[in-house]
Scaffold this motif. Structure first.
Motif, PDB file in Angstrom:
ATOM      1  N   GLY A 197      -6.231   3.375  -4.363  1.00 33.02           N
ATOM      2  CA  GLY A 197      -6.452   2.929  -2.998  1.00 33.02           C
ATOM      3  C   GLY A 197      -5.182   2.823  -2.168  1.00 33.02           C
ATOM      4  N   ASN A 243      -5.817   8.441   1.266  1.00 31.67           N
ATOM      5  CA  ASN A 243      -6.997   7.633   1.617  1.00 31.67           C
ATOM      6  C   ASN A 243      -7.094   7.330   3.111  1.00 31.67           C
ATOM      7  N   ARG A 247      -2.073   3.915   0.311  1.00 30.40           N
ATOM      8  CA  ARG A 247      -2.189   4.605   1.591  1.00 30.40           C
ATOM      9  C   ARG A 247      -1.030   5.509   1.960  1.00 30.40           C
ATOM     10  N   TYR A 307       0.814  -1.214   0.000  1.00 31.46           N
ATOM     11  CA  TYR A 307       0.000   0.000   0.000  1.00 31.46           C
ATOM     12  C   TYR A 307       0.851   1.269   0.000  1.00 31.46           C
ATOM     13  N   THR A 312      -7.567   3.474   9.054  1.00 26.96           N
ATOM     14  CA  THR A 312      -8.390   2.269   8.900  1.00 26.96           C
ATOM     15  C   THR A 312      -7.587   1.224   8.128  1.00 26.96           C
ATOM     16  N   ALA A 313      -8.065   0.003   8.174  1.00 27.31           N
ATOM     17  CA  ALA A 313      -7.445  -1.048   7.364  1.00 27.31           C
ATOM     18  C   ALA A 313      -7.728  -0.745   5.893  1.00 27.31           C
ATOM     19  N   PRO A 314      -6.823  -1.117   5.005  1.00 24.78           N
ATOM     20  CA  PRO A 314      -7.045  -0.853   3.579  1.00 24.78           C
ATOM     21  C   PRO A 314      -8.227  -1.654   3.055  1.00 24.78           C
ATOM     22  N   ASP A 315      -8.928  -1.066   2.099  1.00 23.97           N
ATOM     23  CA  ASP A 315     -10.085  -1.749   1.516  1.00 23.97           C
ATOM     24  C   ASP A 315      -9.839  -2.161   0.071  1.00 23.97           C
ATOM     25  N   ALA A 316      -8.596  -2.065  -0.362  1.00 20.59           N
ATOM     26  CA  ALA A 316      -8.225  -2.477  -1.713  1.00 20.59           C
ATOM     27  C   ALA A 316      -7.114  -3.519  -1.597  1.00 20.59           C
ATOM     28  N   THR A 317      -6.793  -4.161  -2.683  1.00 16.82           N
ATOM     29  CA  THR A 317      -5.791  -5.224  -2.641  1.00 16.82           C
ATOM     30  C   THR A 317      -4.366  -4.702  -2.628  1.00 16.82           C
TER      31      THR A 317
END
Length: 184
Positions: free
Chosen positions: A115, A167, A117, A82, A172-177
Protein backbone atom coordinates in the motif's frame (compact mmCIF):
# COMPACT_ATOMS: atom_id res chain seq x y z
CA UNK A 1 21.57 -19.46 -18.92
CA UNK A 2 19.18 -20.42 -16.15
CA UNK A 3 16.53 -18.06 -14.87
CA UNK A 4 17.72 -16.46 -11.62
CA UNK A 5 15.81 -17.08 -8.43
CA UNK A 6 14.57 -13.87 -6.81
CA UNK A 7 14.10 -14.49 -3.10
CA UNK A 8 14.27 -12.73 0.27
CA UNK A 9 17.80 -12.25 1.55
CA UNK A 10 18.78 -14.14 4.70
CA UNK A 11 21.61 -13.97 7.22
CA UNK A 12 23.36 -16.66 5.15
CA UNK A 13 23.69 -14.10 2.31
CA UNK A 14 25.62 -11.56 4.39
CA UNK A 15 29.04 -12.41 2.93
CA UNK A 16 27.72 -12.16 -0.64
CA UNK A 17 25.93 -8.88 0.12
CA UNK A 18 29.13 -7.46 1.60
CA UNK A 19 31.21 -8.61 -1.38
CA UNK A 20 28.81 -7.12 -3.95
CA UNK A 21 28.41 -3.86 -2.07
CA UNK A 22 32.12 -3.70 -1.26
CA UNK A 23 33.00 -3.89 -4.94
CA UNK A 24 30.59 -1.02 -5.65
CA UNK A 25 31.99 1.02 -2.74
CA UNK A 26 35.56 0.63 -3.99
CA UNK A 27 34.97 0.94 -7.73
CA UNK A 28 31.78 2.87 -8.33
CA UNK A 29 29.79 5.98 -7.56
CA UNK A 30 26.39 4.38 -6.86
CA UNK A 31 27.12 4.75 -3.16
CA UNK A 32 29.02 7.53 -1.48
CA UNK A 33 30.44 5.19 1.15
CA UNK A 34 34.21 4.89 0.83
CA UNK A 35 34.97 1.97 3.16
CA UNK A 36 33.22 -1.35 2.51
CA UNK A 37 31.18 -2.52 5.49
CA UNK A 38 31.63 -5.99 6.94
CA UNK A 39 29.23 -8.87 6.41
CA UNK A 40 27.98 -8.34 9.98
CA UNK A 41 27.18 -4.69 9.25
CA UNK A 42 25.44 -5.63 6.00
CA UNK A 43 23.30 -8.13 7.88
CA UNK A 44 22.40 -5.48 10.47
CA UNK A 45 21.32 -3.20 7.63
CA UNK A 46 19.24 -6.01 6.13
CA UNK A 47 17.59 -6.69 9.48
CA UNK A 48 16.74 -3.00 9.93
CA UNK A 49 14.96 -2.99 6.56
CA UNK A 50 13.00 -6.21 7.08
CA UNK A 51 12.03 -5.06 10.60
CA UNK A 52 9.78 -2.56 8.81
CA UNK A 53 8.25 -5.36 6.75
CA UNK A 54 10.06 -4.08 3.67
CA UNK A 55 11.65 -6.26 1.00
CA UNK A 56 15.37 -7.02 0.77
CA UNK A 57 15.71 -9.43 -2.15
CA UNK A 58 18.58 -11.25 -3.81
CA UNK A 59 19.02 -12.69 -7.30
CA UNK A 60 20.56 -16.13 -7.04
CA UNK A 61 21.80 -18.29 -9.89
CA UNK A 62 23.34 -21.74 -9.45
CA UNK A 63 23.51 -21.14 -5.69
CA UNK A 64 25.38 -17.84 -6.04
CA UNK A 65 24.01 -14.41 -5.12
CA UNK A 66 24.62 -12.05 -8.06
CA UNK A 67 22.79 -8.97 -6.85
CA UNK A 68 20.37 -7.52 -4.38
CA UNK A 69 17.77 -4.80 -4.09
CA UNK A 70 15.70 -3.43 -1.27
CA UNK A 71 13.37 -0.65 -0.20
CA UNK A 72 14.15 1.23 2.99
CA UNK A 73 12.20 3.92 4.82
CA UNK A 74 12.77 7.22 3.02
CA UNK A 75 13.08 9.29 6.22
CA UNK A 76 12.25 8.52 9.87
CA UNK A 77 9.47 11.08 10.40
CA UNK A 78 5.91 9.74 10.42
CA UNK A 79 4.69 11.84 7.48
CA UNK A 80 7.07 9.88 5.23
CA UNK A 81 5.52 6.50 6.14
CA UNK A 82 4.13 5.94 2.62
CA UNK A 83 7.45 6.61 0.88
CA UNK A 84 10.49 4.36 0.53
CA UNK A 85 13.90 4.65 -1.12
CA UNK A 86 15.11 1.83 -3.33
CA UNK A 87 18.66 0.53 -3.61
CA UNK A 88 20.10 -1.99 -6.04
CA UNK A 89 23.58 -3.44 -6.44
CA UNK A 90 24.92 -6.11 -8.76
CA UNK A 91 28.09 -8.16 -8.89
CA UNK A 92 30.26 -6.97 -11.81
CA UNK A 93 29.66 -10.16 -13.81
CA UNK A 94 25.89 -9.73 -13.45
CA UNK A 95 25.66 -6.28 -15.04
CA UNK A 96 23.73 -6.11 -18.31
CA UNK A 97 21.92 -9.42 -17.90
CA UNK A 98 18.51 -8.14 -16.78
CA UNK A 99 19.00 -9.05 -13.12
CA UNK A 100 18.66 -5.43 -12.01
CA UNK A 101 15.31 -5.14 -13.74
CA UNK A 102 14.08 -8.42 -12.23
CA UNK A 103 15.19 -7.43 -8.73
CA UNK A 104 13.85 -3.88 -8.81
CA UNK A 105 10.56 -5.03 -10.36
CA UNK A 106 10.10 -7.50 -7.51
CA UNK A 107 10.87 -4.83 -4.90
CA UNK A 108 8.37 -2.45 -6.51
CA UNK A 109 5.68 -5.15 -6.58
CA UNK A 110 6.23 -5.86 -2.88
CA UNK A 111 6.02 -2.15 -2.03
CA UNK A 112 2.85 -1.76 -4.03
CA UNK A 113 1.31 -4.76 -2.26
CA UNK A 114 2.05 -3.02 1.06
CA UNK A 115 0.00 0.00 0.00
CA UNK A 116 2.98 2.34 -0.26
CA UNK A 117 2.57 5.42 -2.46
CA UNK A 118 6.00 6.69 -3.53
CA UNK A 119 9.41 5.18 -4.27
CA UNK A 120 12.40 7.48 -4.47
CA UNK A 121 15.66 6.57 -6.17
CA UNK A 122 18.75 8.49 -5.09
CA UNK A 123 21.25 7.53 -7.79
CA UNK A 124 24.90 8.29 -7.24
CA UNK A 125 26.52 9.89 -10.28
CA UNK A 126 24.59 11.57 -13.08
CA UNK A 127 26.85 9.59 -15.46
CA UNK A 128 25.32 6.34 -14.15
CA UNK A 129 23.35 5.71 -17.35
CA UNK A 130 22.57 2.09 -16.44
CA UNK A 131 20.83 2.93 -13.16
CA UNK A 132 19.07 6.00 -14.55
CA UNK A 133 17.93 3.95 -17.57
CA UNK A 134 16.72 1.06 -15.41
CA UNK A 135 14.67 3.34 -13.21
CA UNK A 136 13.25 5.19 -16.22
CA UNK A 137 12.31 1.87 -17.87
CA UNK A 138 10.40 0.90 -14.72
CA UNK A 139 8.37 4.11 -14.67
CA UNK A 140 10.47 6.42 -12.52
CA UNK A 141 10.48 10.07 -13.50
CA UNK A 142 13.26 12.62 -12.98
CA UNK A 143 12.81 14.61 -9.77
CA UNK A 144 16.03 16.62 -9.66
CA UNK A 145 19.80 16.58 -9.52
CA UNK A 146 22.03 17.55 -6.61
CA UNK A 147 25.10 18.89 -8.38
CA UNK A 148 28.53 17.96 -7.03
CA UNK A 149 27.27 16.94 -3.58
CA UNK A 150 29.81 14.14 -3.07
CA UNK A 151 33.55 13.82 -3.61
CA UNK A 152 34.73 10.29 -4.34
CA UNK A 153 37.57 8.71 -6.29
CA UNK A 154 39.09 12.14 -6.89
CA UNK A 155 36.10 13.85 -8.45
CA UNK A 156 32.87 15.62 -7.60
CA UNK A 157 29.79 13.48 -8.04
CA UNK A 158 26.12 14.38 -8.57
CA UNK A 159 23.07 12.69 -7.12
CA UNK A 160 20.13 12.05 -9.45
CA UNK A 161 16.72 11.91 -7.83
CA UNK A 162 13.97 9.91 -9.52
CA UNK A 163 10.51 9.02 -8.25
CA UNK A 164 7.75 6.54 -9.01
CA UNK A 165 4.17 6.70 -7.76
CA UNK A 166 2.52 3.48 -6.57
CA UNK A 167 -1.14 2.81 -5.88
CA UNK A 168 -2.27 6.09 -7.42
CA UNK A 169 0.42 8.16 -5.72
CA UNK A 170 -1.09 11.37 -4.39
CA UNK A 171 -4.43 11.04 -6.25
CA UNK A 172 -6.20 9.89 -3.07
CA UNK A 173 -5.51 9.66 0.64
CA UNK A 174 -3.74 6.43 1.60
CA UNK A 175 -5.94 3.57 2.72
CA UNK A 176 -3.25 1.63 4.56
CA UNK A 177 -1.30 2.42 7.71
CA UNK A 178 2.07 2.72 5.99
CA UNK A 179 5.35 2.03 7.73
CA UNK A 180 5.75 2.45 11.46
CA UNK A 181 8.31 5.20 11.89
CA UNK A 182 9.41 6.78 15.14
CA UNK A 183 11.47 9.80 14.12
CA UNK A 184 10.74 13.34 15.25
Amino acid sequence: MTQPLIRPATAADAEALAAIYGHNVLHGFGTFEEVPPSAAVMDQRRLAVVAHGLPWLVAEEAGRVLGYAYAAPFRPRAAYRYTVEDSIYLAPEAVGRGLGRALLSAVLAACEAMGLRQVVAVIGDSRNAASVGLHRALGFEPAGVGRNVGFKHGRWVDVVWMQKALNGGDATAPDATGLTLTGH
